[in-house]
Enzyme design. Structure first.
Site, PDB file in Angstrom:
ATOM      1  N   LYS A 149       4.815 -11.564  -2.834  1.00  0.00           N
ATOM      2  CA  LYS A 149       4.495 -12.882  -2.260  1.00  0.00           C
ATOM      3  C   LYS A 149       3.070 -13.329  -2.604  1.00  0.00           C
ATOM      4  CE  LYS A 149       7.837 -13.147   1.361  1.00  0.00           C
ATOM      5  NZ  LYS A 149       8.216 -12.079   2.259  1.00  0.00           N
ATOM      6  N   ARG A 150       2.225 -12.339  -2.751  1.00  0.00           N
ATOM      7  CA  ARG A 150       0.832 -12.613  -3.101  1.00  0.00           C
ATOM      8  C   ARG A 150       0.726 -13.448  -4.390  1.00  0.00           C
ATOM      9  NH1 ARG A 150      -2.267  -8.946  -5.363  1.00  0.00           N
ATOM     10  NH2 ARG A 150      -0.564  -7.459  -5.592  1.00  0.00           N
TER      11      ARG A 150
END
Ligand code: GLU
Length: 487
Positions: free
Chosen positions: A256-257
């Protein structure tokens, strides 16, 4: 690669939305099926009862449908090898498990979680690979009886043969050899009677007559277990192809980063299925030529695992944006409008039904060459909707504060009032006339008109903007901007 008709599958675990990596696997398999006139099967691997949900299953199916990756057999559509949801196949697995137990290729294991944890810990301490060392391998009937009396519920483990090379002839990676001594007897059925992934996947791929299993490299380490299950059951395994991992730009595992990771998120941002698919195709596969923009039909013709890469693929969102932009350029005005509509409504720029559709279609078309995805459209067309705006910066405002500007706007207003239909041609003639009559250099005429109508120096072409705004809006804006300069 031409391999006759291929039966391939996409077998997601419904534990969340469809991720980029899953979508890439689905695409590769789908392409192989289409290219060979074969079948693409969708199977749901929901044996992780705690994490699986019908909601995720729906999300995954919707994402696949949105991408245009329909399935020939599987969940919802059915087919000759169903059911296609693993929790509906428990009876089938039970049959095979019994065969493995009867032939001694599997056995009951009564170890508790604590005992297993203790074993793992002690192996790690000795710097040995944590694996099951076979405590329950050769229990007598009496031992088993004793455990059962204690209320222990057994899991079932596969008896991994010692000293065996487990060979995977991978279509992407070539021959990969695993040492069976490093594997340890693995659980095939948990104590609650539910099979594990490595077991169910092998039985299903066999029964569903899957010819090629194409999936991400993260599954390569599972493959020897699956090969052992095939061997244990005396079934010929399918061919395997493990395509490269997908990493973020910083070369760490995609997460997700690194931004949006699910297909749904890209859909929401207004990426096109064709753009996303084109981008996914190039994650771990490349074409021998220079071409980078492909339609799905073109991909069907040229895709093959021969050009699949072994090295990790890097997820570069700038590249996705560039590719998607190329697909946006090819859209018809109508299709672009359909793509833009939810974003225009969502941005609050306009209300449903507030404008004529034909006008909106033309307005949206002005953004086509300036955007990569739908969510970027509102800011490019804002100027057509907002009669009240602020100047971009002081420099912009200064354009209107020049001595000659007020006269130019007056003259422009006069001409607009007198003008007939405003078209690109008539606007060009009108502006030329304005330059001539004012006796000013072109720039001193165009710039104030542009700023008065848009608040920007580098806004859209006047020949686009003026016809789309129309006389009434133009007069309104002139009045607004004059008031602004006074205030
Ligand atoms: N259910 C597995 C997953 O979603 C499938 C892996 C495979 O394709 O065998 O990771």
């Amino acid at each position: 690669m031409h391999d006759g008709q291929m039966r391939v599958r996409f077998a997601p675990s419904p534990t969340g939305p469809l991720h980029i990596g899953g979508a890439r696997s689905a695409l590769f398999n789908w392409l192989l099926a289409k290219a060979s006139g074969g079948k693409f099967v969708l199977r749901v691997e929901d044996t992780d009862l705690e994490r699986s949900s019908r909601e995720s299953e729906e999300d995954i199916k919707n994402a696949l449908r949105w991408l245009g990756l329909g399935w020939d057999e599987g969940i919802d559509v059915g087919g000759p090898h169903g059911p296609y949801r693993q929790t509906e196949r428990l009876g089938i697995y039970r049959e095979y498990t019994q065969k493995l137990l009867d032939s001694g290729k599997a056995y009951h294991c009564y170890c508790t979680d604590e005992e297993l944890e203790e074993e793992r810990r002690s192996l790690s301490e000795k710097h040995q690979m944590p694996r099951y060392m076979g405590k329950c391998r050769d229990l007598s009937e009496a031992d088993e009886e004793k455990y059962r009396e204690q209320g222990r519920k057994p899991a079932i483990r596969f008896r991994v043969p010692a000293d065996q090379e487990v060979v995977v002839n991978d279509l992407v990676r070539g021959q990969v050899v695993f040492d069976s001594n490093g594997i340890g007897d693995f659980v095939i059925v948990k104590s609650d009677g539910v099979p594990t992934y490595n077991y169910a996947v092998a039985i299903d791929d066999a029964l569903m007559k899957i010819t090629h299993v194409v999936r991400g490299e993260e599954h390569l380490s599972n493959t020897p277990r699956q090969v052992l299950v095939y061997e244990g059951l005396g079934i010929q395994p399918p061919k395997f192809g493990h395509v490269s991992l997908i990493l973020g730009k910083d070369r760490s595992k995609m997460s997700k980063r690194h931004g949006a990771t699910s297909v749904e998120q890209y859909k929401k941002q207004g990426y096109l299925p064709s753009g996303l698919l084109n981008f996914l195709a190039l994650l771990g596969w490349s074409h021998s030529g220079e071409q980078e923009i492909f339609t799905l039909d073109e991909l069907v013709k040229i895709f093959s695992l021969d050009h699949a890469a072994k090295n990790p693929a890097v997820f570069d969102v700038d590249k996705l944006n560039w590719i998607n932009a190329q697909h946006v350029r090819k859209l018809s005005d109508e299709a672009l409008f359909e793509m833009a509509l939810p974003h225009l409504l969502g941005s609050g720029l306009m209300l449903e039904g507030a404008h004529e559709r034909s006008w909106l279609v033309k307005v949206v078309a002005t953004a086509r060459d300036h955007i990569s995805y739908g969510a970027e459209i509102p800011k490019h067309v804002e100027i057509y909707f907002k009669d009240e705006f602020s100047f971009e910066n002081e420099e912009t405002e200064a354009v209107l504060r020049e001595e000659s500007a007020a006269g130019v706007l007056d003259l422009f207003e006069e001409k607009i009032k007198k003008a007939g239909e405003l078209t690109a041609e008539s606007v060009q003639a009108l502006l030329k006339g304005l330059v001539k009559e004012s006796g000013l250099p072109g720039k001193k005429v165009y710039m104030p008109v542009r700023v008065a109508l848009s608040g920007q120096i580098h806004g859209p072409e006047m020949t686009l903007l003026i016809p789309l705004l129309g006389g009434q809006k133009i007069l309104k804006r002139l009045e607004y901007v004059r008031g602004k300069l006074k205030g």
